[in-house]
Design an enzyme around this catalytic site. Structure first.
Site, short mmCIF file in Angstrom:
data_model
loop_
_atom_site.label_atom_id
_atom_site.label_comp_id
_atom_site.label_asym_id
_atom_site.label_seq_id
_atom_site.Cartn_x
_atom_site.Cartn_y
_atom_site.Cartn_z
N GLY A 50 9.31 26.95 20.06
CA GLY A 50 8.16 27.69 20.55
C GLY A 50 7.97 29.05 19.90
O GLY A 50 7.04 29.77 20.23
N CYS A 51 8.87 29.41 19.01
CA CYS A 51 8.74 30.68 18.30
C CYS A 51 8.12 30.43 16.93
O CYS A 51 8.50 29.48 16.24
CB CYS A 51 10.10 31.35 18.12
N GLN A 52 7.20 31.28 16.55
CA GLN A 52 6.55 31.18 15.24
C GLN A 52 7.56 31.41 14.13
O GLN A 52 7.58 30.72 13.14
CB GLN A 52 5.43 32.21 15.18
#
Length: 140
Positions: A50-52
C-alpha cells in the site's frame, strides 16, 4: 515516555514551523536520523503493502516491548517512518493497540500528503498495529 507524551512532544516541535515547506524539511531531516536497518531485513516479507515507495518494517519483542527498525527508498517517506517509530518504538503491544494516534491530525500531516503517501501512512500504521497484535497474542 508514554505514547501520549511522545505525541505531545511531536505536536510541540511541529508548531515551531511557519509553513509546510519547513515541516517537510524537518520530516526529511528526521528520516536522515533513522537508524540503519540491518540489510537482512530488507526483504519482501518486510515490505509494507500500500506504499507508493518501498518501506521495510521489521519488529521484534524484547522484555515485553516492541523494537521496530525500518527504511524507505524515498526521503520523505523515510521521515514519516521515523516519526511513527519514535511514537511506537519500545512500547508494549497493548499500548500500541489501544493508542489514540491524534498527533497526525494535530500537525496536519495526512492533509499535506499526496493521496498515495496518505494511503502509505495508513498502511504503515496498520502494519505496526498488526505486529503489536501478533506479539500481544504470543504474550497472552
Amino acid at each position: 515516555m508514554t505514547i501520549k507524551e511522545i505525541q505531545e512532544e511531536i505536536i510541540d516541535e511541529f508548531s515551531m514551523f511557519e509553513d509546510w515547506m519547513e515541516r517537510y524539511e524537518y520530516i526529511i531531516e528526521l528520516g536522515k536520523s533513522l537508524p540503519l536497518i540491518n540489510e537482512t531485513y530488507k526483504v519482501d516479507d518486510n515490505l509494507i503493502a500500500g506504499c507508493q515507495s518501498k518501506v521495510w518494517l521489521h519488529s521484534e519483542i524484547d522484555n515485553h516491548k516492541i523494537k521496530f527498525t525500518a527504511d524507505s527508498d524515498a526521503i520523505l517517506t523515510k521521515g514519516i517512518v521515523a516519526i511513527l517509530l519514535r511514537v511506537f518504538n519500545e512500547q508494549n503491544p497493548s499500548d500500541i493497540l489501544n493508542t489514540d494516534l491524534y498527533f497526525i491530525d494535530e500537525i496536519g500531516l495526512k492533509e499535506h500528503l499526496s493521496p498515495t503517501r496518505a494511503n502509505g501512512l495508513v498502511s504503515m500504521i496498520k502494519q505496526i498495529k498488526l505486529y503489536a497484535l501478533a506479539f500481544q497474542s504470543k504474550l497472552s
